[in-house]
Design a protein around this motif. Structure first.
Motif, PDB file in Angstrom:
ATOM      1  N   TYR A 226      44.434  40.444  49.847  1.00  0.00           N
ATOM      2  CA  TYR A 226      44.524  41.228  48.686  1.00  0.00           C
ATOM      3  C   TYR A 226      45.171  40.292  47.537  1.00  0.00           C
ATOM      4  O   TYR A 226      46.227  39.743  47.806  1.00  0.00           O
ATOM      5  N   ASP A 250      43.551  34.488  36.700  1.00  0.00           N
ATOM      6  CA  ASP A 250      42.522  34.906  37.578  1.00  0.00           C
ATOM      7  C   ASP A 250      42.116  33.675  38.406  1.00  0.00           C
ATOM      8  O   ASP A 250      41.413  33.862  39.364  1.00  0.00           O
ATOM      9  N   SER A 275      37.605  42.306  50.539  1.00  0.00           N
ATOM     10  CA  SER A 275      38.764  41.920  50.701  1.00  0.00           C
ATOM     11  C   SER A 275      39.258  42.035  52.275  1.00  0.00           C
ATOM     12  O   SER A 275      40.382  41.811  52.795  1.00  0.00           O
ATOM     13  N   TRP A 292      34.623  54.066  51.718  1.00  0.00           N
ATOM     14  CA  TRP A 292      33.752  53.109  51.026  1.00  0.00           C
ATOM     15  C   TRP A 292      32.197  53.862  51.050  1.00  0.00           C
ATOM     16  O   TRP A 292      31.462  53.467  50.134  1.00  0.00           O
ATOM     17  N   LEU A 350      29.698  51.908  43.157  1.00  0.00           N
ATOM     18  CA  LEU A 350      31.107  51.049  42.975  1.00  0.00           C
ATOM     19  C   LEU A 350      31.591  50.679  44.442  1.00  0.00           C
ATOM     20  O   LEU A 350      32.239  49.446  44.439  1.00  0.00           O
ATOM     21  N   ARG A 354      30.750  46.566  47.386  1.00  0.00           N
ATOM     22  CA  ARG A 354      31.930  45.877  48.087  1.00  0.00           C
ATOM     23  C   ARG A 354      31.480  45.244  49.507  1.00  0.00           C
ATOM     24  O   ARG A 354      32.287  44.575  50.101  1.00  0.00           O
ATOM     25  N   ARG A 398      31.396  37.797  45.192  1.00  0.00           N
ATOM     26  CA  ARG A 398      32.395  38.631  45.594  1.00  0.00           C
ATOM     27  C   ARG A 398      33.575  38.128  44.717  1.00  0.00           C
ATOM     28  O   ARG A 398      34.538  39.066  44.239  1.00  0.00           O
ATOM     29  N   ALA A 401      33.067  40.550  41.537  1.00  0.00           N
ATOM     30  CA  ALA A 401      32.642  41.590  42.206  1.00  0.00           C
ATOM     31  C   ALA A 401      32.798  42.975  40.873  1.00  0.00           C
ATOM     32  O   ALA A 401      31.969  43.828  41.058  1.00  0.00           O
ATOM     33  N   ASP A 402      33.933  43.067  40.423  1.00  0.00           N
ATOM     34  CA  ASP A 402      34.380  44.125  39.422  1.00  0.00           C
ATOM     35  C   ASP A 402      33.415  44.083  38.242  1.00  0.00           C
ATOM     36  O   ASP A 402      32.735  44.797  37.745  1.00  0.00           O
ATOM     37  N   ALA A 403      32.950  42.738  37.774  1.00  0.00           N
ATOM     38  CA  ALA A 403      32.033  42.565  36.666  1.00  0.00           C
ATOM     39  C   ALA A 403      30.628  43.051  37.099  1.00  0.00           C
ATOM     40  O   ALA A 403      29.856  43.633  36.211  1.00  0.00           O
ATOM     41  N   VAL A 405      29.559  44.952  39.504  1.00  0.00           N
ATOM     42  CA  VAL A 405      29.548  46.366  39.664  1.00  0.00           C
ATOM     43  C   VAL A 405      29.509  47.063  38.277  1.00  0.00           C
ATOM     44  O   VAL A 405      28.714  48.212  38.296  1.00  0.00           O
ATOM     45  N   ARG A 406      30.382  46.735  37.197  1.00  0.00           N
ATOM     46  CA  ARG A 406      30.190  47.405  36.192  1.00  0.00           C
ATOM     47  C   ARG A 406      28.774  47.379  35.414  1.00  0.00           C
ATOM     48  O   ARG A 406      28.229  48.500  34.682  1.00  0.00           O
TER      49      ARG A 406
END
Length: 410
Positions: A226, A250, A275, A292, A350, A354, A398, A401-403, A405-406
């Motif tokens: 992580y 980052d 992760s 998940w 969301l 992942r 990966r 990933a956050d961007a 999924v948004r």
């Protein structure tokens, strides 16, 4: 388990769930999360709902004591049996987390597990996991856990480098987590995980490679890695704000992730969640997969979160308040929310994006489908699964990933 709790509607005193949450429950897998909120010391980066003996002194009396915690938690397990009803429903996974679960006597962890067995029954192939700090177990402790039914254990290694552990305020010495893996194998544990953290201030690429090499040399079949998140209100956040240690950016996190993927893949580990890596499907953490995939789980303990059939609730945070509610015959729930169909769709996107299997494109709205096409063109989604109707992240995906999924849920 983050320390902040959301707002929500009140939980009934008896913990009763809406009939809609229980409809079809017998056909859904059920897991239990048992939260042990005690720690010997507080790590500088930790924002979880945990307490040291000093922090509890005078705030909860005997109710907050870890000496009778197993009995208190068993009261909530019995409450769960009443709330979930009489339909046969064996428990598929149990995960004991914290805090430091292994600050309790091994017999206490076994008693909590056996309470679930006695109230619900355990599936024949149930996955039974506890987290453990390396300095809080020995061969006899591990043997008691294994004999009591635990078959998976997750050790908090974080790093193999002393100066990195010092920044994180971890108290174990380098080499002890690797020794714990050998002790767990000798005790008969089927699956062993090592937790690692990358991006700690002062850590170098070589430090990170050394940590990965040390972890792999120990012989686990699962590794979690992580990126360090600096939470407001923690000691580490205060040190960074005062300029005592630098903030990791980052780009460094991305480089460390690529190092992890390259090193773990070369050692025979496959990613199955952004992760998390395992040497086989059998080594995957089934309990986390319940989260998940939006399955049902009951979270017992102070601040623990639960989800059953589209209803999510969370317990009061403080161990004294938690024990007091149960002693009074009441649910320790602090609040809950009933998820709409749209809420559940968004959460599926969301969380499932992942996973190695990705998310069905059929779950996306028009804007999400357009975003998926763009992500495919940008090399963020794999072409083969996309043609088969699924959005699956590439390695580059990966990293972002956050961007991604948004975009898919907006």
């Amino acid at each position: 388990m983050p320390s902040a709790l959301p707002d929500g509607e009140p939980v009934p005193a008896d913990g009763a769930l809406p009939a809609s949450a229980l409809a079809g429950a017998a056909d859904r897998p059920l897991g239990f999360y048992l939260h042990v909120p005690y720690c010997a010391t507080r790590c500088g980066y930790c924002d979880f709902n945990t307490y040291t003996a000093t922090e509890l002194r005078g705030t909860g009396g005997v109710l907050a004591s870890r000496d009778n915690y197993a009995e208190t938690l068993t009261d909530e397990i019995r409450l769960a049996r009443k709330v979930l009803g009489d339909d046969p429903r064996e428990v598929r996974t149990v995960f004991v987390g914290g805090g430091t679960p292994t600050l309790l006597a091994a017999g206490d962890l076994v008693r909590m597990l056996h309470a679930i067995r006695d109230e619900f029954g355990l599936a024949p192939d149930a996955e039974i996991t506890t987290e453990a700090n390396p300095e809080s177990v020995d061969p006899a402790y591990l043997a008691t856990l294994r004999e009591g039914g635990f078959n998976r254990i997750s050790f908090g290694m974080q790093s193999a480098k002393q100066h990195v552990l010092k920044i994180l305020d971890r108290t174990h010495t380098p080499g002890r987590p690797e020794a714990c893996v050998a002790e767990a194998r000798a005790a008969g544990f089927d699956h062993v995980n090592l937790d690692l953290i990358y991006g700690t201030p002062g850590e170098t690429d070589d430090d990170w490679r050394a940590s990965l090499d040390a972890a792999l040399g120990a012989g686990p079949d699962h590794v979690s890695a992580y990126a360090l998140i600096v939470e407001e209100g923690t000691q580490l956040a205060r040190r960074i704000r005062r300029g005592e240690v630098p903030m990791t950016d980052d780009d460094v996190h991305a480089d460390r992730y690529l190092i992890a993927e390259e090193t773990l893949a070369a050692a025979g580990f496959d990613w199955y969640e952004v992760s998390n890596w395992a040497t086989s499907d059998a080594g995957r953490c089934l309990h986390n997969e319940l989260y998940w995939r939006g399955a049902d789980w009951w979270g017992a303990g102070p601040g623990a979160h639960s989800h059953v059939g589209g209803v999510r609730w969370w317990n009061v945070k403080h161990p004294g308040a938690y024990a007091g509610a149960l002693a009074a015959g009441k649910s320790p729930g602090a609040g809950r929310e009933v998820l709409s169909a749209e809420d559940r769709r968004v959460e599926r996107v969301l969380l499932e994006l992942r996973l190695r299997e990705g998310v069905p494109l059929s779950l996306l709205r028009e804007a999400g489908l357009a975003a998926a096409r763009r992500a495919l063109g940008e090399g963020l989604l794999q072409e083969g699964p996309y043609e088969d109707g699924r959005a699956v992240l590439t390695l580059r995906g990966r990293l972002l990933a956050d961007a991604v999924v948004r975009d898919l849920v907006d």
